[in-house]
Motif scaffolding. Structure first.
Motif, PDB file in Angstrom:
ATOM      1  N   ASP A 193       8.500  78.424 -16.253  1.00  0.00           N
ATOM      2  CA  ASP A 193       8.350  76.977 -16.054  1.00  0.00           C
ATOM      3  C   ASP A 193       8.963  76.551 -14.721  1.00  0.00           C
ATOM      4  O   ASP A 193       8.370  75.768 -13.974  1.00  0.00           O
ATOM      5  N   ALA A 194      10.162  77.070 -14.415  1.00  0.00           N
ATOM      6  CA  ALA A 194      10.833  76.727 -13.153  1.00  0.00           C
ATOM      7  C   ALA A 194      10.026  77.229 -11.953  1.00  0.00           C
ATOM      8  O   ALA A 194       9.848  76.517 -10.956  1.00  0.00           O
ATOM      9  N   TRP A 195       9.530  78.469 -12.048  1.00  0.00           N
ATOM     10  CA  TRP A 195       8.751  79.043 -10.957  1.00  0.00           C
ATOM     11  C   TRP A 195       7.479  78.238 -10.710  1.00  0.00           C
ATOM     12  O   TRP A 195       7.162  77.888  -9.575  1.00  0.00           O
ATOM     13  N   TYR A 196       6.752  77.927 -11.776  1.00  0.00           N
ATOM     14  CA  TYR A 196       5.516  77.158 -11.622  1.00  0.00           C
ATOM     15  C   TYR A 196       5.796  75.755 -11.088  1.00  0.00           C
ATOM     16  O   TYR A 196       5.023  75.226 -10.285  1.00  0.00           O
ATOM     17  N   ALA A 197       6.890  75.143 -11.533  1.00  0.00           N
ATOM     18  CA  ALA A 197       7.243  73.814 -11.030  1.00  0.00           C
ATOM     19  C   ALA A 197       7.480  73.868  -9.521  1.00  0.00           C
ATOM     20  O   ALA A 197       7.010  73.005  -8.773  1.00  0.00           O
ATOM     21  N   TRP A 198       8.213  74.887  -9.071  1.00  0.00           N
ATOM     22  CA  TRP A 198       8.457  75.056  -7.626  1.00  0.00           C
ATOM     23  C   TRP A 198       7.142  75.238  -6.878  1.00  0.00           C
ATOM     24  O   TRP A 198       6.904  74.602  -5.856  1.00  0.00           O
ATOM     25  N   ARG A 199       6.277  76.111  -7.399  1.00  0.00           N
ATOM     26  CA  ARG A 199       5.002  76.407  -6.733  1.00  0.00           C
ATOM     27  C   ARG A 199       4.114  75.175  -6.647  1.00  0.00           C
ATOM     28  O   ARG A 199       3.363  75.031  -5.696  1.00  0.00           O
ATOM     29  N   ARG A 200       4.160  74.317  -7.647  1.00  0.00           N
ATOM     30  CA  ARG A 200       3.347  73.090  -7.621  1.00  0.00           C
ATOM     31  C   ARG A 200       3.995  72.017  -6.763  1.00  0.00           C
ATOM     32  O   ARG A 200       3.314  71.296  -6.045  1.00  0.00           O
TER      33      ARG A 200
ATOM     34  N   GLY B   6      19.085  74.278  -3.072  1.00  0.00           N
ATOM     35  CA  GLY B   6      18.766  74.579  -1.677  1.00  0.00           C
ATOM     36  C   GLY B   6      19.882  75.310  -0.970  1.00  0.00           C
ATOM     37  O   GLY B   6      19.634  76.281  -0.225  1.00  0.00           O
ATOM     38  N   GLU B   7      21.119  74.895  -1.186  1.00  0.00           N
ATOM     39  CA  GLU B   7      22.262  75.558  -0.552  1.00  0.00           C
ATOM     40  C   GLU B   7      22.429  76.984  -1.074  1.00  0.00           C
ATOM     41  O   GLU B   7      22.728  77.902  -0.308  1.00  0.00           O
ATOM     42  N   THR B   8      22.238  77.177  -2.377  1.00  0.00           N
ATOM     43  CA  THR B   8      22.344  78.510  -2.959  1.00  0.00           C
ATOM     44  C   THR B   8      21.302  79.446  -2.358  1.00  0.00           C
ATOM     45  O   THR B   8      21.606  80.574  -1.953  1.00  0.00           O
ATOM     46  N   LEU B   9      20.053  78.974  -2.297  1.00  0.00           N
ATOM     47  CA  LEU B   9      18.992  79.806  -1.744  1.00  0.00           C
ATOM     48  C   LEU B   9      19.200  80.061  -0.254  1.00  0.00           C
ATOM     49  O   LEU B   9      18.971  81.169   0.233  1.00  0.00           O
TER      50      LEU B   9
END
Length: 160
Positions: free
Chosen positions: A18-25, A147-150
Motif C-alpha cells: 500500500d505504501a509503495w503504490y501510494a508513493w508511485r501514484r 524525506g530526510e531518512t531517504l
C-alpha cells in the motif's frame, strides 16, 4: 536448530505494498501538477527553475559547473545541454574561473534573476496548492522525516 531462510525475494506485505503504490501514484501526480503550473505561469521548465533557484541562492549568483552538477545530481552532459538552452534565452552565462584556468562557472544574468524572482512566488503557491495545503501538520512532519531518512540513506550514493 532453526533452518536458514530460503533465498528468494522478500515480497511486500499488504501494508508495505500500500505504501509503495501510494508513493508511485503520488509523486508523479504532484510533480506533474507543479511542473504544469510552472510552465504555464512563468514559461520555465522544472530544469530551468532548478538551475535558477540554486544559482539565485548562492553568493554572487554563481557556481562552478562541476559543483552545480554534483549538487543537482545531474551528469555534466545533462547540465551542459541545459545551460546551453538557458544561455540562448539570456538566463545564464558561462565564465572561466579567473584564478583557475581549468574551471568554469555558471553565472545568473540580470534576466535570469528577473526570471527566478518572477517565478518563485507562483511556484511556491503551486507547491502549496498541490502538496502543502492538502496535508495536515502531522502529515507534513512525517513527509519531512521520510524525506530526510531517504536522503540520508540514498543521498550519499554517487550518481551513476
Amino acid at each position: 536448530m532453526t533452518p536458514a531462510p530460503e533465498p528468494g525475494p522478500r515480497w511486500l506485505t499488504e501494508s508495505e505494498q500500500d505504501a509503495w503504490y501510494a508513493w508511485r501514484r503520488m509523486f508523479p501526480l504532484v510533480n506533474a501538477e507543479i511542473a504544469r503550473d510552472l510552465s504555464q505561469d512563468s514559461g520555465l521548465s522544472e530544469a530551468d527553475y532548478d538551475v535558477l533557484s540554486v544559482l539565485g541562492s548562492t553568493d554572487g549568483h554563481r557556481m562552478r559547473i562541476s559543483a552545480l552538477a554534483e549538487l543537482m545530481r545531474w551528469s555534466r552532459s545533462r547540465l551542459s545541454h541545459q545551460l546551453t538552452r538557458m544561455e540562448q534565452r539570456g538566463a545564464v552565462r558561462r565564465e572561466e574561473v579567473a584564478t583557475d584556468g581549468r574551471g568554469a562557472e555558471v553565472v545568473l544574468t540580470d534576466a535570469g534573476i528577473t526570471m527566478i524572482t518572477d517565478a518563485a512566488p507562483l511556484h511556491v503557491e503551486s507547491v502549496r496548492r498541490h502538496l502543502i495545503d492538502t496535508l495536515t501538520p502531522e502529515q507534513l512532519r512525517t513527509l519531512a522525516e521520510v524525506g530526510e531518512t531517504l536522503h540520508a540513506r540514498l543521498g550519499t550514493r554517487r550518481k551513476p
